[in-house]
Design an enzyme around this catalytic site. Structure first.
Site, short mmCIF file in Angstrom:
data_model
loop_
_atom_site.label_atom_id
_atom_site.label_comp_id
_atom_site.label_asym_id
_atom_site.label_seq_id
_atom_site.Cartn_x
_atom_site.Cartn_y
_atom_site.Cartn_z
N ARG A 113 0.82 -1.23 0.00
CA ARG A 113 0.00 0.00 0.00
C ARG A 113 0.85 1.27 0.00
NH1 ARG A 113 -2.68 -3.01 3.79
NH2 ARG A 113 -4.40 -4.17 2.87
N GLU B 261 10.01 19.96 -24.49
CA GLU B 261 9.32 20.28 -23.22
C GLU B 261 10.00 21.48 -22.54
OE1 GLU B 261 6.54 18.75 -22.59
OE2 GLU B 261 6.71 16.81 -23.62
N GLU C 14 -4.34 18.35 -10.80
CA GLU C 14 -4.76 18.62 -12.17
C GLU C 14 -6.20 19.13 -12.29
OE1 GLU C 14 -3.60 16.91 -16.44
OE2 GLU C 14 -3.64 15.53 -14.76
N ASN D 34 -0.09 21.61 -20.84
CA ASN D 34 -0.52 20.97 -22.08
C ASN D 34 -0.32 21.84 -23.31
OD1 ASN D 34 -1.30 18.57 -20.92
ND2 ASN D 34 -3.37 19.29 -20.48
N HIS E 66 7.70 12.16 -29.25
CA HIS E 66 6.72 13.00 -28.56
C HIS E 66 7.10 14.48 -28.72
CE1 HIS E 66 3.85 14.28 -25.55
NE2 HIS E 66 4.82 14.84 -24.84
N LYS F 142 2.85 11.81 -10.75
CA LYS F 142 1.98 10.92 -11.52
C LYS F 142 2.74 9.65 -11.85
CE LYS F 142 -0.65 14.19 -14.31
NZ LYS F 142 -0.97 14.43 -15.72
N HIS G 156 0.15 20.35 -26.68
CA HIS G 156 -0.15 18.92 -26.58
C HIS G 156 -1.49 18.52 -27.20
CE1 HIS G 156 3.41 18.78 -24.15
NE2 HIS G 156 3.28 17.49 -23.91
N HIS H 156 -0.72 15.56 -29.45
CA HIS H 156 -1.29 14.22 -29.29
C HIS H 156 -2.01 13.77 -30.56
CE1 HIS H 156 -1.28 14.73 -24.63
NE2 HIS H 156 -0.20 14.08 -25.04
N LYS I 123 7.73 23.52 -13.68
CA LYS I 123 6.80 22.40 -13.45
C LYS I 123 6.49 22.30 -11.95
CE LYS I 123 4.99 18.07 -14.44
NZ LYS I 123 5.04 16.79 -15.11
N ARG J 34 -2.73 23.26 -13.90
CA ARG J 34 -1.82 22.25 -14.44
C ARG J 34 -2.02 22.06 -15.95
NH1 ARG J 34 0.30 17.15 -10.77
NH2 ARG J 34 1.57 16.19 -12.36
N1 NAD Z 1 4.53 10.91 -15.05
C1 NAD Z 1 4.46 11.97 -15.82
O1 NAD Z 1 4.07 13.05 -15.37
C2 NAD Z 1 4.88 11.86 -17.25
C3 NAD Z 1 5.04 13.02 -18.02
C4 NAD Z 1 5.48 12.89 -19.33
C5 NAD Z 1 5.76 11.63 -19.85
N2 NAD Z 1 5.59 10.52 -19.07
C6 NAD Z 1 5.91 9.18 -19.59
O2 NAD Z 1 7.31 9.11 -19.84
C7 NAD Z 1 7.53 8.09 -20.81
C8 NAD Z 1 8.59 8.56 -21.79
O3 NAD Z 1 9.77 8.83 -21.10
P1 NAD Z 1 11.18 9.02 -21.84
O4 NAD Z 1 10.99 9.92 -22.99
O5 NAD Z 1 12.17 9.34 -20.81
O6 NAD Z 1 11.41 7.60 -22.50
P2 NAD Z 1 12.10 6.25 -21.94
O7 NAD Z 1 12.02 6.13 -20.49
O8 NAD Z 1 11.53 5.14 -22.76
O9 NAD Z 1 13.63 6.45 -22.37
C9 NAD Z 1 13.97 6.54 -23.74
C10 NAD Z 1 15.10 5.58 -24.10
O10 NAD Z 1 16.34 6.11 -23.62
C11 NAD Z 1 17.04 5.13 -22.87
N3 NAD Z 1 17.80 5.87 -21.87
C12 NAD Z 1 17.32 6.44 -20.74
N4 NAD Z 1 18.29 7.15 -20.14
C13 NAD Z 1 19.40 7.03 -20.90
C14 NAD Z 1 20.72 7.56 -20.81
N5 NAD Z 1 21.07 8.39 -19.84
N6 NAD Z 1 21.62 7.20 -21.74
C15 NAD Z 1 21.25 6.38 -22.77
N7 NAD Z 1 20.02 5.87 -22.93
C16 NAD Z 1 19.10 6.20 -21.99
C17 NAD Z 1 15.97 4.22 -22.35
O11 NAD Z 1 16.48 2.95 -22.06
C18 NAD Z 1 14.99 4.19 -23.51
O12 NAD Z 1 15.38 3.27 -24.49
C19 NAD Z 1 6.20 7.77 -21.44
O13 NAD Z 1 5.77 6.51 -20.97
C20 NAD Z 1 5.29 8.85 -20.92
O14 NAD Z 1 3.95 8.41 -20.76
C21 NAD Z 1 5.17 10.62 -17.79
ZN ZN Z 2 4.81 16.19 -23.24
#
Ligand code: NAD
Ligand code: ZN
Length: 364
Positions: free
Chosen positions: A121, A185, A237, A245, A265, A143, A248, A252, A227, A241
Site C-alpha cells: 500500500r 518540453e 490537475e 498541455n 513525442h 503521476k 499537446h 497528441h 513544473k 496544471r
Molecule cells: N509521469 C508523468 O508526469 C509523465 C510526463 C510525461 C511523460 N511521461 C511518460 O514518460 C515516458 C517517456 O519517457 P522518456 O521519454 O524518458 O522515454 P524512456 O524512459 O523510454 O527512455 C527513452 C530511451 O532512452 C534510454 N535511456 C534512458 N536514459 C538514458 C541515458 N542516460 N543514456 C542512454 N540511454 C538512456 C531508455 O532505455 C529508452 O530506451 C512515457 O511513458 C510517458 O507516458 C510521464
Molecule cells: Zn509532453
C-alpha cells in the site's frame, strides 16, 4: 548542485540537479531515514553504464540493494511488469520499511513509481531520471502508472517521490533524437512561463546541443522550477496544471494520426506549439515576432523535420481528443514568449486556418 523544493506540505520533497550526482545518491538519501533494504529498478543498458556507481554509493551508506531490470520501451509500462516487480521485491525480502529507487527515463519513473505506490500500500520512491524528458517533466509531479492494451496511462496513482536527483552527466549518453525530443518540453516551459529560459535556449543553443553540463544544469533547473511551481499550485490537475498541455492538444493528435512511435513525442509537441502559436496570433493575443522566435528555436533544435499527417486526419483526432467536448477543443494559447492563456476553440475553420498557417508549407 541546485536544489528545488517542491512544497506540498507533508508530501513535499527536494529535486537536486547537478553533475555527477549518481555517485552521491547514498549520501543524499541519508536525511530521509529510509530502511536498510532498497530496491533499484533500471534497464540492462543503464545498469551497465550507471548501475555500479549508484549501487556502490548506496552500499557505502549502509544499504543492501536488490537490483531489478526491465527491458527498455513503452511495453514495459504494463500491469504484468508491475506484478513481476512486486513479486520479485517481496521475494527479495523488502518489507514495509524498505524503499524503491528508479534509474531511467519516464518509463522507469512511471513504472517504478507505480510499483512503489502499490507495494505494501505504498513505500517511499526515489527517482533518478536519466532522460531530458524525465528530468524536466515526468519526474516532477507524482503521476505514476502503466498502460493497458486499450490505451496509455489508464492505470495509475498519484505517489510523490521522496527525492529526485537529476544527474545531467547521464544526458551525455542519451540518443540524439531522444535528447532533442526532451528539448521540446524545455521550450514549452519557457514559452508558458519563463522568458529568461527561452532566451537562454536561444543564446546557448550550441552549448546545449553539445550537452555542456553547466548549460544543461541551468535549463533543467529553470524548467523543473516551472513544473514544480505549477504542481504546487495544482497538485491534482484541476485547472492551472492544464497550462503544461501547451502544444499537446495538436501534439497528441499528430502522434495518434501518424501512429505512435513514428515521430518522437517532442517532435509532435513542437508541431502542436506552432499551431497553438498561430491560433494565438490570429486571435491577436500573441505578437507575430514571438511566434517566429518559437519557430526558429524549434528548427534550431531539429524538431520540425518529422513527417506530418494529412490536415483531415489531424482534425479528426483533435476533435476526438478527450479534452474536446461537443466539438469544442480547449486550447492552451500564448500571449507571447513566457505567457499563457486558455480559450475554447469551436470554429473548425479557425483551427484549419491556424494549422495551415503553422504547418501548411509542409503538407504535400
Ligand atoms: N509521469 C508523468 O508526469 C509523465 C510526463 C510525461 C511523460 N511521461 C511518460 O514518460 C515516458 C517517456 O519517457 P522518456 O521519454 O524518458 O522515454 P524512456 O524512459 O523510454 O527512455 C527513452 C530511451 O532512452 C534510454 N535511456 C534512458 N536514459 C538514458 C541515458 N542516460 N543514456 C542512454 N540511454 C538512456 C531508455 O532505455 C529508452 O530506451 C512515457 O511513458 C510517458 O507516458 C510521464
Ligand atoms: Zn509532453
Amino acid at each position: 548542485m541546485d536544489t528545488i523544493h517542491l512544497d506540498l506540505g507533508n508530501s513535499g520533497y527536494d529535486i537536486h540537479i547537478g553533475a555527477d550526482l549518481l555517485r552521491q545518491v547514498g549520501d543524499m538519501i541519508q536525511p530521509l531515514n529510509l530502511g536498510r533494504s532498497l530496491g533499484l529498478i533500471t534497464h540492462p543498458a543503464l545498469e551497465a553504464v550507471y548501475g555500479s556507481a549508484v549501487v556502490a554509493s548506496l552500499e557505502r551508506a549502509g544499504h543492501v540493494v536488490t537490483l531489478l531490470t526491465v527491458p527498455p520501451g513503452e511495453e514495459s509500462k504494463s500491469l504484468d511488469q508491475a506484478a513481476r516487480l512486486c513479486q520479485a521485491l517481496v521475494r527479495a525480502r523488502l518489507d514495509r520499511g524498505s524503499a524503491l529507487l528508479g534509474l531511467g527515463g519516464g518509463v522507469i519513473g512511471d513504472l517504478g513509481g507505480f510499483v512503489a505506490a502499490i507495494l505494501y500500500r505504498g513505500i517511499p520512491f526515489v527517482n533518478l531520471p536519466t532522460t531530458l524528458l524525465a528530468q524536466v517533466d515526468s519526474s516532477v509531479g507524482g503521476k505514476t502508472g502503466v498502460n493497458l492494451p486499450e490505451g496509455k496511462n489508464l492505470v495509475g496513482a498519484f505517489h510523490q517521490p521522496r527525492l529526485v536527483a537529476a544527474d545531467v552527466l547521464t544526458l551525455r549518453t542519451l540518443a540524439e533524437r531522444e535528447f532533442r525530443s526532451g528539448l521540446a518540453e524545455v521550450v514549452k516551459h519557457g514559452m508558458i512561463a519563463d522568458r529568461v529560459l527561452f532566451q537562454r535556449l536561444e543564446e546557448q543553443a550550441d552549448r546545449i546541443l553539445a550537452r555542456d553540463p553547466p548549460a544543461l544544469q541551468e535549463i533543467v533547473r529553470r524548467s523543473c522550477t516551472i513544473k514544480a511551481r505549477v504542481v504546487e499550485a495544482d497538485e491534482r490537475e484541476a485547472g492551472l496544471r492544464a497550462m503544461l498541455n501547451f502544444g499537446h492538444t495538436v501534439g497528441h493528435a499528430v502522434e495518434a494520426a501518424l501512429g505512435y512511435g513514428v515521430i518522437t513525442h517532442g517532435e509532435a509537441v513542437a508541431q502542436g506549439m506552432l499551431v497553438a502559436a498561430a491560433l494565438s496570433v490570429r486571435r491577436g493575443l500573441c505578437p507575430e515576432a514571438d511566434a517566429a522566435r518559437l519557430r526558429v528555436l524549434l528548427n534550431r533544435f531539429g524538431l520540425l523535420g518529422a513527417p506530418l499527417p494529412s490536415p483531415q486526419s489531424l482534425e479528426t483526432y483533435m476533435v476526438s481528443d478527450k479534452k474536446a467536448r461537443d466539438g469544442v477543443v480547449q486550447f492552451v494559447l500564448t500571449r507571447g514568449v513566457g505567457s499563457v492563456t486558455f480559450a475554447p476553440i469551436s470554429e473548425r475553420e479557425e483551427l484549419r486556418r491556424a494549422v495551415r498557417d503553422a504547418l501548411g508549407n509542409r503538407f504535400q
